[in-house]
Write a protein that holds these residues in place. Structure first.
Motif, PDB file in Angstrom:
ATOM      1  N   UNK A  57       0.834  -1.208   0.000  1.00  0.00           N
ATOM      2  CA  UNK A  57       0.000   0.000   0.000  1.00  0.00           C
ATOM      3  C   UNK A  57       0.866   1.254   0.000  1.00  0.00           C
ATOM      4  N   UNK A  58       2.023   1.172   0.713  1.00  0.00           N
ATOM      5  CA  UNK A  58       2.943   2.317   0.705  1.00  0.00           C
ATOM      6  C   UNK A  58       3.478   2.564  -0.708  1.00  0.00           C
ATOM      7  N   UNK A  59       3.772   1.466  -1.425  1.00  0.00           N
ATOM      8  CA  UNK A  59       4.244   1.612  -2.805  1.00  0.00           C
ATOM      9  C   UNK A  59       3.146   2.166  -3.703  1.00  0.00           C
ATOM     10  N   UNK A  60       1.892   1.752  -3.451  1.00  0.00           N
ATOM     11  CA  UNK A  60       0.763   2.265  -4.239  1.00  0.00           C
ATOM     12  C   UNK A  60       0.529   3.750  -3.974  1.00  0.00           C
ATOM     13  N   UNK A  61       0.858   4.191  -2.768  1.00  0.00           N
ATOM     14  CA  UNK A  61       0.693   5.606  -2.430  1.00  0.00           C
ATOM     15  C   UNK A  61       1.763   6.455  -3.103  1.00  0.00           C
ATOM     16  N   UNK A  62       2.970   5.897  -3.272  1.00  0.00           N
ATOM     17  CA  UNK A  62       4.046   6.620  -3.931  1.00  0.00           C
ATOM     18  C   UNK A  62       4.875   7.438  -2.963  1.00  0.00           C
TER      19      UNK A  62
END
Length: 723
Positions: free
Chosen positions: A502-507
């Motif tokens: 999810x952190x990667x999806x947030x950017x």
């Protein structure tokens, strides 16, 4: 090899006027008397009285050899008929005054044999006297004997130390059995006043007795065991206020408290006072000291006279603190007062259990008029490490009791405890003693233990308590907890994988190069696509306040080309930016939402995404391509340990690999640990069928319980199945 001399020649030499002949005879005699057949022949030839004459009339080395020969005979249980008052007096005199070590060693051995000699029925009926009574007349003539004996514990000659301690042990054993109910405590106290505790403690902590095969090591362990015997005997003595000594001890506890004759406050008696009675004595004479009633004798039932001794010693040795504490407690409501006397008795039992005083495998059985000599050397043989055998802190019982009692009262105050919490504080103190006293080795000074007990906090004790609880549950539930932990570990790992992705999806924003002081960097925004197949990114000259739109992220990295992720994040315990970024940064700061004008910091943290320009096997992201060599596809320079942990472990988890950073591992372990604790809240000890549990652990098939039929029952009716 020289043939041994015949018996007649040796006996003649013992009584010869020529000093050389006598010296040769006594020298040879001590080496051949160890043979029982030779000893029998020597006695049959009337050699005993010649030996007695040599013991009494020779000097120097000849006298040492004569006493050595007599010791050898006595160890074979022969020759006792010549051990009379004159021989004993000579031995005691030499032990006190003689400077030659070899003479003193042998006379101390003789006295050990005399004091330790078992009393058989035939000897009880005879006029022969052994044990302490045999040497008491000689001791009366040499008042400094015990003092000199204790001083020998500090001698440089190890054998002399061992003989002196063996005699002390023998005297203590004899005093316990034959000294009488009121005499043996006096004798033990006399030895303690002369410094025997300090002398033996010094031997325990030093290198002198580090070899477990020596007689000194055996003597030390015997003294330690006898100390346990004494503590047990004191505990078994019931407190009786009709006895003058016990009555005097209770009076001491009361008088040292400096009791006020003023009537109690309303909080003491719920408003009921009697001025007339208060002039005679305080209406709560004993309860104000921490006893539960005004008849305190029964409260010593568990600790016996040992508990009374500990309380008296505390009051005497800490008179100011004793009075001050009682005065401070008196202003509190009764339920908030720490009951000092009750706490003292509790500490006595805690120490008693900690040192395993009642352990029959260590303490010496006594009773029936005889204490068996302890075979300490037999237990020491083959033990390379005496640190686990010697317990010098046991000898410092009084100081440990004082320090632990002070800790008890500190814990009570820190916890804001009330009367109903007494057993909770008692358990905390028990854990403190186990942790601090139990962790000490034989070289640890009691002063350090006192400092540790003085400085330990309630928070630390609670943490130890929780750790101990985990161990208890682990022991109790065994493989069941292991299964629960494994299940929770997988659940926690899956949860962290979802969170990191999810952190990667947030950017997040990353500088395009390592930051240096005074250098304005370009910025790169990187984000995982919604389908989790691409890394979308774009370089910008400045770092914006808002997240770029998907249309602005024109660069794309197909994750099917990624073969591995490399980083220097795991090279250090905390992957910080030059140690300046805290791992407690907020998620907002870590994801680039801090101020654009924030000062730039240099960084040496780098994440390198490696792969091939040709797509890898679609069935395995981690498989290597066959067309191109592995090369760098993208580099990221995280600005904090949190961002580094999120992106490195997130990328690894996308590749179906295990996380490696400390932050992620710590969070997984924390969730796993709390999951286990929450499961434990639903478990009770009585819920366990222990027989069935043991059978399952051993692989034995257990018959399932039959579920009762509900036929003919209403919906509201339930069976209560007993465990």
């Amino acid at each position: 090899m020289e043939d041994p001399p015949d018996v007649a020649t040796l006996i003649a030499g013992l009584v010869a006027e020529n000093e050389g002949a006598r010296k040769y005879a006594v020298f040879k005699l001590q080496s051949v008397l160890g043979d029982p057949s030779f000893a029998d022949a020597f006695i049959e030839a009337d050699g005993l009285y010649a030996l007695r004459q040599a013991v009494l009339e020779t000097t120097g080395n000849m006298q040492a050899y004569a006493f050595g020969s007599l010791d050898t005979l006595l160890e074979l249980d022969m020759g006792w008929e010549i051990v009379d008052a004159a021989v004993i007096e000579k031995a005691v005199s030499l032990a006190v005054t003689h400077p030659l070590v070899n003479i003193v060693r042998n006379v101390l051995t003789l006295l050990v044999l005399i004091v330790s000699r078992p009393l058989t029925k035939s000897r009880r009926e005879s006029a022969e006297v052994f044990g302490f009574k045999a040497i008491k007349p000689a001791l009366d003539q040499h008042a400094g004997f015990l003092d000199s004996l204790v001083q020998r514990l500090g001698a440089s000659d190890h054998a002399l130390c061992a003989n002196a301690l063996q005699l002390i042990n023998a005297l203590m054993r004899d005093a316990v059995v034959h000294g009488g109910e009121h005499e043996w405590p006096k004798f033990i106290k006399r030895l303690q006043d002369l410094g025997v505790i300090g002398g033996v403690g010094m031997l325990m902590r030093g290198d002198t007795a580090s070899d477990p095969s020596t007689p000194l090591a055996a003597a030390i362990l015997e003294f330690q065991t006898l100390t346990k015997v004494l503590l047990r005997k004191w505990k078994e003595v019931r407190v009786n206020v009709e006895l003058a000594e016990h009555k005097r001890a209770l009076k001491t506890i009361h008088l040292l408290s400096r009791v006020s004759t003023q009537p109690p406050t309303p909080s003491d008696t719920n408003g009921e006072t009697n001025g007339k009675d208060s002039k005679r004595h305080h209406p709560e004479k004993w309860r104000r000291l921490g006893f539960e009633t005004e008849s305190p004798a029964w409260e010593f039932d568990e600790t016996g006279y040992l508990g009374m001794m500990d309380l008296v010693n505390y009051a005497r040795g800490n008179e100011d603190a004793y009075q001050k504490t009682l005065m401070e407690q008196s202003v509190h409501p009764r339920e908030q007062r720490c009951p000092m006397a009750r706490a003292s008795l509790s500490v006595t039992l805690i120490l008693y259990e900690h040192f395993e005083i009642d352990d029959a495998s260590e303490t010496e059985a006594y009773g029936g008029g005889h204490v068996r000599s302890i075979s300490a050397r037999g237990r020491l043989d083959g033990q390379a490490n005496v640190d686990k055998l010697y317990r010098p802190l046991l000898l410092q019982w009084g100081r440990l009791h004082t320090a632990a009692l002070n800790a008890f009262m500190r814990m009570w105050k820190a916890a804001g405890a009330e009367t109903e919490d007494f057993f909770k504080i008692e358990e905390v103190v028990r854990i403190i003693v186990e942790r601090i006293v139990g962790a000490a080795d034989r070289r640890t000074d009691v002063g350090k233990i006192e400092d540790d007990l003085r400085s330990v906090t309630l928070e630390t004790a609670r943490r130890w308590q929780m750790a101990g609880l985990d161990e208890v549950y682990e022991d109790a539930w065994g493989p069941h907890l292991a299964q629960v932990r494994e299940q929770l570990h997988q659940e926690s790992l899956q949860f962290m994988k979802e969170q990191r992705i999810r952190c990667l999806l947030q950017g997040a924003w990353f500088p395009t190069t390592m930051l240096s002081a005074g250098v304005v960097p370009n910025w790169r925004y990187v984000r995982l696509s919604r389908n989790k197949r691409l890394l979308q990114y774009q370089d910008f000259s400045v770092r914006g306040n808002d997240e770029p739109s998907p249309d602005e992220l024109t660069e794309k990295l197909d994750l099917s080309m990624v073969t591995s992720v490399d980083s220097n994040v795991s090279a250090s315990e905390h992957p910080l930016i030059n140690g300046n970024n805290s791992s407690t940064e907020t998620l907002k700061e870590a994801n680039g939402h801090d101020s654009i004008n924030a000062p730039q910091q240099s960084t040496n943290t780098k994440i390198t995404i490696l792969g091939t320009r040709t797509k890898t096997n679609k069935h395995s992201l981690a498989s290597f391509g066959t067309s191109d060599e592995e090369s760098t596809l993208l580099e990221l320079f995280p600005q904090s340990s949190l961002v580094a942990s999120e992106w490195l472990d997130g990328l690894l988890m996308l590749l179906n690999q295990q996380p490696i950073t400390k932050d992620t591992t710590r969070l997984i372990e924390m969730m796993e640990d709390w999951g286990v604790r929450l499961r434990m809240l639903n478990l009770r000890w009585e819920d366990v069928d222990w027989d069935a549990l043991e059978a399952r652990v051993k692989g034995v098939r257990v018959a399932e319980r039959e579920v009762p039929s509900r036929e003919g029952l209403e919906e509201e009716y339930y069976y209560a199945i007993q465990a």
